[in-house]
Design a protein around this motif. Structure first.
Motif, PDB file in Angstrom:
ATOM      1  N   VAL A 108     -26.268   9.112  -8.119  1.00 24.62           N
ATOM      2  CA  VAL A 108     -27.159   8.836  -6.993  1.00 24.62           C
ATOM      3  C   VAL A 108     -28.074   7.677  -7.375  1.00 24.62           C
ATOM      4  N   CYS A 109     -28.623   6.999  -6.355  1.00 18.27           N
ATOM      5  CA  CYS A 109     -29.609   5.946  -6.594  1.00 18.27           C
ATOM      6  C   CYS A 109     -30.775   6.156  -5.624  1.00 18.27           C
ATOM      7  N   TYR A 110     -31.904   5.566  -5.958  1.00 18.90           N
ATOM      8  CA  TYR A 110     -33.104   5.676  -5.135  1.00 18.90           C
ATOM      9  C   TYR A 110     -33.117   4.588  -4.074  1.00 18.90           C
ATOM     10  N   GLN A 111     -33.508   4.954  -2.861  1.00 18.49           N
ATOM     11  CA  GLN A 111     -33.637   3.995  -1.767  1.00 18.49           C
ATOM     12  C   GLN A 111     -35.025   4.168  -1.160  1.00 18.49           C
ATOM     13  N   GLU A 112     -35.840   3.124  -1.228  1.00 21.07           N
ATOM     14  CA  GLU A 112     -37.177   3.161  -0.634  1.00 21.07           C
ATOM     15  C   GLU A 112     -37.085   2.812   0.839  1.00 21.07           C
ATOM     16  N   PHE A 113     -37.910   3.474   1.655  1.00 21.43           N
ATOM     17  CA  PHE A 113     -38.033   3.043   3.053  1.00 21.43           C
ATOM     18  C   PHE A 113     -39.375   3.488   3.590  1.00 21.43           C
ATOM     19  N   ASP A 114     -39.849   2.754   4.577  1.00 21.73           N
ATOM     20  CA  ASP A 114     -41.100   3.085   5.244  1.00 21.73           C
ATOM     21  C   ASP A 114     -40.767   3.717   6.587  1.00 21.73           C
ATOM     22  N   VAL A 115     -41.385   4.864   6.857  1.00 20.89           N
ATOM     23  CA  VAL A 115     -41.166   5.569   8.121  1.00 20.89           C
ATOM     24  C   VAL A 115     -41.800   4.727   9.230  1.00 20.89           C
ATOM     25  N   PRO A 116     -41.036   4.368  10.258  1.00 18.96           N
ATOM     26  CA  PRO A 116     -41.586   3.512  11.315  1.00 18.96           C
ATOM     27  C   PRO A 116     -42.711   4.195  12.094  1.00 18.96           C
TER      28      PRO A 116
END
Length: 177
Positions: free
Chosen positions: A119-127
Motif C-alpha cells: 500500500v502507499c499513502y495518498q494525501e487529499f484535502d476534503v473539498p
C-alpha cells in the motif's frame, strides 16, 4: 474489510490485515485517522514519544495516536466542532469498535526486506462542498477551527492485488501527492 491484529513482523506489535475478501490494485483500503496540525500549530507535547505522527509533503502533521494526550486533544476538538446534531468527525476510531472500519491506517507497518510494501499513502484535502452529514465518518479533525482551510486526510491505496489474510505494509518514506 481490514482489521488490526498482531503483526507478522516480530518487533512490530500491531498490524493491519485484510480480513475479508480480495482487494484489487488501486483500491482505498484504509485511512490514517487523527488530529490535523498545520505547520505553525503546537504539537510538541503530543509528539513526545509518539510513533503515530504522520508528516505530509507540505509539512502538515496528522497525529494518529489513540492514547494519552493525543486522544484527549482529538476528543476535545470533536466536541468543539459539533454542529447541532452533526458530528464533524468520527471519534469511534479511538474505541475497540470503530464506526469506520477503514480508520486503522496508523497501524500499518513499514515494509522490510522480507515484506514488500503493498500500500502507499495518498494525501487529499476534503473539498468545502463535502456534505456536512457525511463528515461524521471521516476520522480526522483540524486542531484549530478558527482558520479557514480544507481538512487533510490520508488514505492508503493498494499497490497490487491483496488476498484475504495478508498484512498491509507501506513504505514510510513514500507519499503520493
Amino acid at each position: 474489510m481490514v482489521s488490526r491484529d498482531r503483526s507478522s513482523l516480530v518487533s512490530a506489535g500491531t498490524g493491519v490485515f485484510v480480513t475479508k475478501g480480495f482487494v484489487r490494485k488501486g483500491t482505498v483500503v484504509s485511512m490514517y485517522p487523527g488530529t490535523v496540525y498545520r505547520k505553525h500549530e503546537p504539537i510538541f507535547f503530543q509528539s513526545l514519544g509518539n510513533p503515530f505522527i504522520f508528516r505530509c509533503i507540505d509539512g502538515v502533521l496528522i497525529d494518529g495516536n489513540d492514547k494519552g494526550l493525543s486522544r484527549s486533544v482529538y476528543r476535545s476538538c470533536c466536541r468543539r466542532d459539533q454542529l447541532g446534531p452533526f458530528q464533524m468527525s468520527d471519534e469511534s476510531w479511538l474505541t475497540a469498535a470503530p464506526q469506520n472500519p477503514l480508520a486503522v491506517g496508523q497501524y500499518v507497518n513499514n515494509c522490510s526486506h522480507e515484506k514488500a510494501a503493498n500500500v502507499c499513502y495518498q494525501e487529499f484535502d476534503v473539498p468545502a462542498y463535502f456534505p456536512v452529514e457525511l463528515k461524521q465518518y471521516l476520522p480526522n479533525i483540524v486542531y484549530s477551527h478558527d482558520i479557514e482551510s480544507l481538512l487533510r486526510c490520508i488514505v492508503l491505496v493498494t499497490l497490487r492485488d491483496i488476498k484475504q489474510g495478508e498484512e498491509l505494509f507501506s513504505n514510510y518514506y513514500t507519499v503520493v501527492s
